[in-house]
Design a protein around this motif. Structure first.
Motif, PDB file in Angstrom:
ATOM      1  N   UNK A  67       0.920  -1.342   0.092  1.00 11.63           N
ATOM      2  CA  UNK A  67      -0.035  -0.214  -0.156  1.00 11.63           C
ATOM      3  C   UNK A  67       0.747   1.165   0.007  1.00 11.63           C
ATOM      4  N   UNK A  68       2.054   0.957   0.363  1.00 10.26           N
ATOM      5  CA  UNK A  68       2.976   2.270   0.368  1.00 10.26           C
ATOM      6  C   UNK A  68       2.443   3.511   1.396  1.00 10.26           C
ATOM      7  N   UNK A  69       2.628   4.310   0.801  1.00 12.10           N
ATOM      8  CA  UNK A  69       2.258   5.779   1.545  1.00 12.10           C
ATOM      9  C   UNK A  69       0.810   6.209   1.166  1.00 12.10           C
ATOM     10  N   UNK A  70      -0.045   5.373   0.565  1.00  6.10           N
ATOM     11  CA  UNK A  70      -1.202   5.560   0.191  1.00  6.10           C
ATOM     12  C   UNK A  70      -2.192   5.732   1.500  1.00  6.10           C
ATOM     13  N   UNK A  71      -2.374   4.910   2.544  1.00  6.80           N
ATOM     14  CA  UNK A  71      -3.184   5.312   3.398  1.00  6.80           C
ATOM     15  C   UNK A  71      -2.830   6.730   4.289  1.00  6.80           C
ATOM     16  N   UNK A  72      -1.682   7.054   4.414  1.00  6.07           N
ATOM     17  CA  UNK A  72      -1.194   8.332   4.870  1.00  6.07           C
ATOM     18  C   UNK A  72      -1.678   9.283   3.695  1.00  6.07           C
TER      19      UNK A  72
END
Length: 267
Positions: free
Chosen positions: A27-32
């Protein structure tokens, strides 16, 4: 459970949790990024509401000033009519002063109205800019959410299976040991709480391990932690790692080089 079984369970739990971490890393930095966009939109919405309230206050003030102007104009008209019926200079001067005062009041109200209109224009420009930003952020948010949902749909089923496996493994480990493992894992930069010995060194911090300590690790008689990084250490065989294969490859290369050198000498 024997110490060996505990170590096996811990290592299995470690590999399962590492697999979950890998799924989340996709997901990488997507949630942030999604959270940041949501926070930014909320902040912009609050700002827009505040600006809109300011504009409404200016409009209310304009309406009030217009009412004051109407009242002042009515007073001026009344005083001018009264000038026709004055009986002395004193009354005449007093009425003229009232007319002058009301005229100044009208000018002041008109000035306040112009200032309020100018402020409305300024705040309207800022309002439109913020509304445009909100629209852009909402488009970006939808794109990020769609991207995140797509990734999560791909990994959700596998991640749930891994979580279920982790819960089952945790039930096999005594609470105090499990708590220690979680604490070590939390403090570890790469999330590894259990590592195996690699080339006579800790698999976590790569500091050399004395031979006697390596022997103690292979004996599986007690749980041993690295004196440098605090990670729980196990031997490669317990982790299911075949170190012999890794050691044979360099030897094979050296042997081929030796044969090549011998052939060149014969020539």
């Amino acid at each position: 459970m024997s110490v060996e079984d505990k170590l096996k369970a811990l290592y299995q739990l470690q590999t399962t949790l590492s697999a979950i971490d890998e799924k989340r890393a996709l997901r990488g930095e997507l949630p942030l990024e999604v959270q940041d966009l949501e926070d930014e939109i909320e902040g912009l919405s609050t700002r827009i509401e505040k600006i809109q309230n300011e504009i409404d206050e200016f409009r209310t003030a304009i309406a009030q000033k217009k009412a004051d102007i109407e009242e002042a104009e009515a007073s001026v008209a009344r005083y001018q009519n009264q000038l026709n019926d004055v009986k002395n200079n004193r009354e005449y001067d007093m009425l003229n002063k009232e007319i002058e005062f009301q005229s100044l009041e009208i000018e002041l109200c008109n000035k306040k109205i112009r200032e309020a209109l100018a402020r409305i224009d300024e705040r309207t420009v800022v309002l439109e800019q913020n509304q445009e930003q909100v629209r852009d952020r909402r488009v970006a948010l939808e794109e990020k959410k769609d991207e995140l949902d797509e990734i999560m749909q791909e990994t959700r089923e596998e991640e749930e299976k891994l979580k279920e496996k982790a819960r089952e493994l945790e039930l096999k480990i005594e609470p105090r040991l499990l708590m220690s493992f979680k604490r070590i894992r939390k403090n570890a930069r790469n999330g590894l709480g259990v590592v195996y010995v690699q080339r006579d060194a800790c698999g976590g911090c790569f500091n050399k391990i004395p031979p006697q300590r390596q022997l103690d690790i292979k004996m599986h008689k007690k749980i041993i932690v690295c004196e440098y990084c605090g990670r729980i250490m196990i031997d490669p065989e317990l982790a299911g790692v075949n170190t012999a294969v890794a050691e044979e490859k360099p030897k094979a290369k050296r042997a081929s080089r030796s044969r090549k050198k011998a052939e060149e000498t014969e020539d």
